[in-house]
Design an enzyme around this catalytic site. Structure first.
Site, PDB file in Angstrom:
ATOM      1  CG  ASP A 198      19.882  29.702  35.037  1.00  0.00           C
ATOM      2  OD1 ASP A 198      20.919  30.217  34.580  1.00  0.00           O
ATOM      3  OD2 ASP A 198      19.889  28.930  36.018  1.00  0.00           O
ATOM      4  CD  GLU A 256      22.615  33.853  34.491  1.00  0.00           C
ATOM      5  OE1 GLU A 256      23.694  33.544  35.028  1.00  0.00           O
ATOM      6  OE2 GLU A 256      21.516  33.789  35.058  1.00  0.00           O
ATOM      7  CG  ASP A 313      18.593  25.354  38.156  1.00  0.00           C
ATOM      8  OD1 ASP A 313      19.681  25.848  37.791  1.00  0.00           O
ATOM      9  OD2 ASP A 313      18.500  24.273  38.738  1.00  0.00           O
TER      10      ASP A 313
END
Length: 177
Positions: A10, A70, A142
């Site tokens: 991420d 992502e 996160d």
């Protein structure tokens, strides 16, 4: 049956989450997760180097077979979008430098795969990551997002919502034909 180890990322300039899972057939197992933090008082190149080094260290320690990142969209502040894009580039460069193939998923795809619908709240994603990986406690948001990205990849990018991505492209953070 061989296990496949997947590293989810991420990306973020201040905090980049990572999550490592193993897929044994249809079973998912937690390996590790955490965050790589850069110092916002340092120059941008140094911060990007910190992210690159941190991800390279994760690759060396956990030896994943595949990686998933992502795709991040920020439309409010153009400067933030540029900085985030550079952080994402540093992360992807570290993954490719580490010899990994990299799959990319939108937040919509990740939420669809983990929660079952693309408009899930961050807390719902975090809760489902805990359930799917049978964790005793919740990882940071996160790290949970990175684990969710790895879970999405483990589900073939389709997940609970069976959202096939072939023939689609991304516009404004959404998949379109």
């Amino acid at each position: 049956m061989n296990a496949v180890r997947i590293l989810g990322i991420d990306p973020g300039l201040r905090v980049t989450g990572f999550g490592v899972i193993e897929k044994h057939g249809n079973q998912l197992h937690y390996v590790a997760s955490g965050c790589i933090k850069s110092n916002d008082r340092e120059a941008l190149p140094t911060r990007l180097g910190t992210l690159f080094s941190g991800i390279s260290e994760v690759i060396a320690n956990y030896r994943p077979d595949q990686a998933a990142v992502e795709i991040v969209f920020v439309n409010v502040n153009p400067q933030s979008t540029l900085l985030l894009g550079q952080a994402r580039g540093a992360a992807m460069t570290a993954l490719v430098h580490g010899g990994l193939s990299v799959a990319e998923y939108t937040a919509l795809q990740v939420k669809q795969a983990v929660v079952g619908h693309g408009k899930a709240a961050k807390q719902q994603v975090q809760d489902m990551v805990v359930r799917l990986l049978k964790l005793e406690g919740a990882p940071s948001s996160d790290a949970a997002d990175a684990l969710a990205c790895a879970i999405c990849h483990a589900h073939g990018g389709q997940g609970l919502g069976a959202m096939a991505t072939a023939g689609y492209r991304v516009r404004g953070g959404r998949l379109i034909r």
